[in-house]
Each structure stands twice: as C-alpha cells, then as structure tokens.
Design an enzyme around this catalytic site. Structure first.
Site, PDB file in Angstrom:
ATOM      1  N   HIS A 133       0.824  -1.205   0.000  1.00  0.00           N
ATOM      2  CA  HIS A 133       0.000   0.000   0.000  1.00  0.00           C
ATOM      3  C   HIS A 133       0.853   1.247   0.000  1.00  0.00           C
ATOM      4  CE1 HIS A 133      -3.033   2.932   1.030  1.00  0.00           C
ATOM      5  NE2 HIS A 133      -3.924   2.035   0.728  1.00  0.00           N
ATOM      6  N   HIS A 157     -14.109   2.173  -1.054  1.00  0.00           N
ATOM      7  CA  HIS A 157     -12.882   1.510  -1.469  1.00  0.00           C
ATOM      8  C   HIS A 157     -13.062   0.082  -1.957  1.00  0.00           C
ATOM      9  CE1 HIS A 157     -11.198   4.616   1.437  1.00  0.00           C
ATOM     10  NE2 HIS A 157     -10.906   5.007   0.226  1.00  0.00           N
ATOM     11  N   ARG A 232     -19.271  17.319  -4.227  1.00  0.00           N
ATOM     12  CA  ARG A 232     -17.957  16.701  -4.007  1.00  0.00           C
ATOM     13  C   ARG A 232     -17.722  16.585  -2.506  1.00  0.00           C
ATOM     14  NH1 ARG A 232     -14.599  13.569  -3.189  1.00  0.00           N
ATOM     15  NH2 ARG A 232     -12.398  13.644  -3.796  1.00  0.00           N
ATOM     16  N   CYS A 279     -14.145  21.503  -9.565  1.00  0.00           N
ATOM     17  CA  CYS A 279     -13.332  20.445  -8.984  1.00  0.00           C
ATOM     18  C   CYS A 279     -12.048  20.285  -9.787  1.00  0.00           C
ATOM     19  CB  CYS A 279     -14.121  19.145  -8.971  1.00  0.00           C
ATOM     20  SG  CYS A 279     -13.208  17.722  -8.324  1.00  0.00           S
ATOM     21  N   TYR A 417      -4.364  16.672  -4.711  1.00  0.00           N
ATOM     22  CA  TYR A 417      -4.622  17.919  -5.440  1.00  0.00           C
ATOM     23  C   TYR A 417      -3.320  18.603  -5.834  1.00  0.00           C
ATOM     24  CZ  TYR A 417      -9.371  17.070  -3.917  1.00  0.00           C
ATOM     25  OH  TYR A 417     -10.589  16.485  -3.700  1.00  0.00           O
TER      26      TYR A 417
END
Length: 573
Positions: A133, A157, A232, A279, A417
């Site tokens: 991971h 997920h 969002r 977004c 981001y």
C-alpha cells in the site's frame, strides 16, 4: 483503492514478529498479476503517494487500513466460494484455524507485533500487505480491532481487482464470545443522515456522495441551482445545529476568536459575489481515454456557478488583529471542516495569506448560496468561498481558521490535489516536489450537442453551447469553436446572464470570478456526414487551452483542460 505500485518491494519485505498459520500461494506471483492489471480508482481514494523514506511506518500502516475492509469483504466471500467449489464445507475449513480472543488480537497493533484485524468473526494478519500500500496520512484505526466501523466509513474503497488477494491472510477465527460482543457493537451507516439528492444527478460515488448534473442541464441557467450544482464530498455530511455552531479563528495577536452564525451575520458586513467553483478533477474522463488515471471519473460537469453571500474573511482577520506586524510572518490561512473521519481528523487545506486578506481577493465565509441558506451538501451553515481557486480549498462546514507561517500539513494539502509531469508514474511520484493547486487554468467545454448525437440535416444550421472559465480572476475574453476538428474556427457569442436577461456588469480587472456561457449557431457544412466539434477558450492574460490531452496527462487526472471535442453524425430527414 489499493494500487500495488511498489511491487519490487514485495520480495524484500519479510515477516515481522508474527507467525503464519495458513499456507498461501506464491505472494510474488499474486502481486505481479495484480500489478499488471488496470485500475479505475475513485478520487476519494487519495492515499496515492509513494511511502517516502521520511514517512513513518505508522502512516503507511494507516493507509493500508483505508482499503483493508474492502479487501476482506470480497476475500471472505471469495474464500468461501473456493472452499465450496472444492467440496469442503466452509465451517470445516474454518474449524482448522486457531481461535483467538479479542485480547489476543489487540496485541497485534504494529509492524513489530504484526498487524491483525477482525472482520465478521474472522481474524486476519495483514502485516505483509503493508508493503503493497502506497500509504495514507491517517491514524492507525483498525489494527488490533474490528474493521466494520472503518469499513462503514470508507465503503468507497470496494474494488474487485485488488480484493482477491487478501482472502489469503486469514489466520484464525474470533471466539464466539467476542464475536457476539462485536455484533452487539455494530455501528450504523455514517452516511444514513446524508441529505436527499436530485435523481437527475450522475453519481460517480455514493459513499461519500460525488455527483454531477447532465451537461445539457448545466448551462440551462447562468446561476446553477444548488440541486444541480456538482457534489464533491470526502466524508459523510456532518449534522450541524446552527444555533450551537461555532467558528474558531486563531493565530493572530488578538487571540482566539469564537464566532457564532449570528456573529458572522451581524458583526460583519454582508458581501455577495458571483463565483464559479470547479473540482480539480473536472473532465478527468478525457484523461482516462488516453491512459488510466486514479480518481473519480468526472465528466465535464464538475463545475457550477452561484451567488455566494457572507462575511469577508479579510474583515474577520482584521478584527482579530491582522496588520503590518502579522504580515511579517503570516504566510498561509488554514481551513478545517466539521466533516471528520473516525480518528477525528477533519478535512483541511490552506490558501496563501495574500489571497485571504486582499480587498480584491473576495474570500467569503459564506452562509448563503443563491440567496438562501447554504444547503447541507454545500457546507451548511458556513463554508469558505475562495473565488478563482480550485474547489478543494473552498472548505465546507467550516469549523476552524488558523493563520500560520506554514502551509497546512493536511493530507489534502500535502499529498493530494497536485499536478505532475506526464512522465511521472506511481513508482517515482514525490508529492513534495509539486505545489498544491490553487488557481486553475483556463477551461471550456461543449454541453450541447452531446457526443454521439444525431443532427438532422434538414435544420440547415447547428447550435453549439457550452461554458468557459479561467482561474485567478482572469476573464474569458473569447471562445473559438470549430466544426471540422480544428481546421477552421468561428467565434462564439459570450454571455454572463440568462437568455433574454441583461448580462451582469463587467467585473474589475483580476476579479472575474464567474464563468461565461457561450453559443454559436452556424450553417451545417454541406455533404458532411460527421462533425468533430471543438471549443477552446482564451482568457484576459491570453492563456489558451492546449489542443490535446497527452502533454498534460498526469497520474491523478487533475487540471484536465485540453480542447473539448464531441463528434456528431449528420443524418437526412
């Protein structure tokens, strides 16, 4: 969520302080098979960064647990199916495994002691999975305990292409007594109190809720109704009592300031701005067509335009003592929301101080959207509106503001981001090498006709519609439209109001926060059977959209602003 981008490390990590009770197929071969598979991840799966040498094991293990629940959910069912196919009853197989008490499981909470979790009565040793991971800026949640509470929060997920492997990590069964205790302590769905949404929205993710309107609806009005404004969310929508709501403002010489909703409405002048919010992942689907990226598969409608009203952030900071002395050291303003995960970690980001305190920055602590109280999905009772800046910095359900010399250390500021080179892949990405996205680049898209539409040749003309916007207060000054794939161009008509209504006044230079809607009506090219319609916008700094996606492609699919293209077929009556 669990993209196995660090496959080479799998052959190097040994077992740590725990004994394997059940033989498993070749770990390396399973990992190699998974690494070669393609992935269509969602944006909320944000633990994408490489586990750098400076990252703590605690964060790596924590990131692991963000997806473990999804893995084990599938794994349990998959394992049972395999056992049934082999003619061995599930109960008989399970009976061959040791039985552990909850106290024994809780001893395995670290890499040194092993990382164990329980799920639906099974005990899983997931220590080996840590290496697979890429990490995540979260606190160790489920180690030594039940996955159910965490899995309820991060139901997003669930991805089958990574779930199969983890079924091999089952090492035992939880005792009947402790299993009963867990069942009695089951938590309710944390998303059960989320608000209702309009059924026309195109849902990219249900939990947390992320959706966009159909493009043809998006540009029907200059001001986007809140029901059609893209949603969002990163976590469940918090339930906030407006009467007891308090906003904490800290970090300035005046000391901490606590403001109620009524304080914001009565102690500071009310300001209104019209501002577009977009977004960072808007139009990610265009990048997915070139090469698969990680994140929600947004179309062209993760953008909206609204009237926002509230107190100016500048006024609040000045009231708390911001002045020349503070300006010598203050560099950033942090925002934290009231939406929190199970660790109590709030969604958080920051913006540069100059944007926050500038009279021309127009940053609002907004409590109204389109003349009404901000709806729950959009931040009730207060959200920060940072016009011209990526939507991720416009924190909803605002609970805390902090003036600081340092940028926010939150996951969403430091690891998500951010934009990267097209040549950067998951094996070598370093989030620290890129600045956090603030102002967005120039953008435009075609909302009508839709891609694949059939145009009637008998109409003689074709009307093309869309939106255009640029970040940083740069005004869109032109939109060019082509009906032949970019060989020839025509200039569209721009408007900043609804059809039949006067346009909004031109903004001062550098404060063009709202989008422009555009329209072009042109003759149909004679004898054309198919048209490739293209649009590109130009802003007041003469920035223009790039013509293709490959030069701006990035592994997170952010900042997608290449020429927008739709193909339509022309048919006879």
């Amino acid at each position: 969520m669990l993209l196995l981008r660090r496959c080479p490390s799998l052959t190097r990590l040994g077992r740590v302080g725990t004994q394997r009770y059940q033989a498993a197929p070749s770990f390396a071969s399973r990992a190699a098979r998974l690494c070669s598979s393609s992935s269509s991840s969602r944006e909320d799966q944000r633990s994408y960064q490489h586990a750098s040498s400076g990252a703590s094991w605690k964060h790596i293990v924590a990131g692991l647990l963000t997806g473990t629940g999804a893995v084990l959910t599938y794994g349990l069912h998959h394992q049972e199916a395999e056992q049934a196919d082999a003619g061995v009853p599930t109960a008989e197989k399970s009976s061959r495994l040791p039985v552990f008490s909850n106290d024994e499981v809780t001893k395995h909470r670290s890499l040194e002691d092993g990382v164990w979790v329980t799920y639906k009565g099974g005990v899983y040793d997931v220590t080996e999975f840590v290496a697979m991971h890429p990490g995540g800026n979260k606190i160790l949640l489920a180690a030594g305990g039940a996955l159910e509470p965490f899995w309820a929060l991060y139901a997003v997920h669930d991805q089958e292409h990574v779930l199969e492997i983890l079924s091999q990590y089952k090492v035992g069964e939880l005792s009947v007594e402790d299993r009963k205790k867990q069942e009695d302590a089951k938590v309710s769905d944390p998303f059960s109190s989320d608000p209702e949404r309009h059924p026309v929205l195109r849902v990219n993710c249900k939990k947390p809720f992320n959706a966009e309107p159909p493009p043809e609806i998006l540009t029907e009005s200059y001001i986007t109704p809140h029901v059609f404004f893209f949603k969002r969310n990163h976590l469940p929508v918090p339930q906030v009592d407006p009467a007891s709501y308090r906003l904490k403002v800290e970090g300035l010489p005046g000391g901490a300031l606590t403001l109620s909703l009524e304080d914001l409405k009565t102690r500071f002048p009310k300001h209104t701005i019209t501002a577009t919010m977009q977004c960072a992942g808007n139009r990610r689907s265009d990048m997915n067509k070139v090469k698969q990226v990680k994140g929600l598969n947004w179309g062209i409608s993760a953008i909206g335009n609204a009237k926002w009203s509230g107190a100016r952030l500048r006024d609040v900071l000045l009231a708390l003592g911001y002045g020349p002395e503070a300006a010598q050291w203050a560099r950033h303003v942090h925002f934290e929301g009231l939406d929190k995960d199970e660790t109590g970690t709030a969604y958080g980001t920051s913006i540069p101080i100059n944007k926050a305190v500038s009279e021309e920055g127009d940053v609002l602590l907004a409590y109204e959207m389109n003349g009404e109280d901000i709806p729950p999905d959009h931040g009730f009772p207060v959200r920060v509106v940072v016009p011209g800046v990526v939507g991720a910095r416009n924190v909803k359900w605002l609970g805390r503001i902090l003036v600081s010399a340092e940028e926010s250390g939150s996951h969403w500021q430091q690891h998500d981001y951010k934009g990267f080179s097209p040549g950067t892949d998951w094996n070598k990405v370093d989030p620290r090498s890129a600045p956090a996205i603030q102002e967005l680049p120039v953008q435009s898209a075609i909302t009508a006709p839709a891609d694949g539409a059939v145009i009637d040749r008998g109409d003689d003309t074709l009307t093309v519609k869309g939106y255009a916007w640029s970040g940083g207060g740069r005004e869109v000054v032109r939109v060019d439209v082509s009906l032949d794939g970019g060989r020839t161009w025509q200039v569209a008509r721009l408007r900043s109001g609804d059809d039949g209504q006067p346009d909004e006044p031109s903004p001062p230079p550098g404060r063009a926060w709202a989008w422009k809607l555009w329209e072009l009506t042109a003759p149909l090219p004679p004898e054309a059977e198919e048209l490739e319609i293209v649009c590109k916008a130009v802003d007041s700094s003469y920035n223009v959209q790039p013509d293709t996606v490959p030069p701006i492609w990035n592994l997170r699919g952010l900042l997608s602003n290449a020429w927008h293209r739709v193909k339509v077929r022309v048919a006879e009556e």
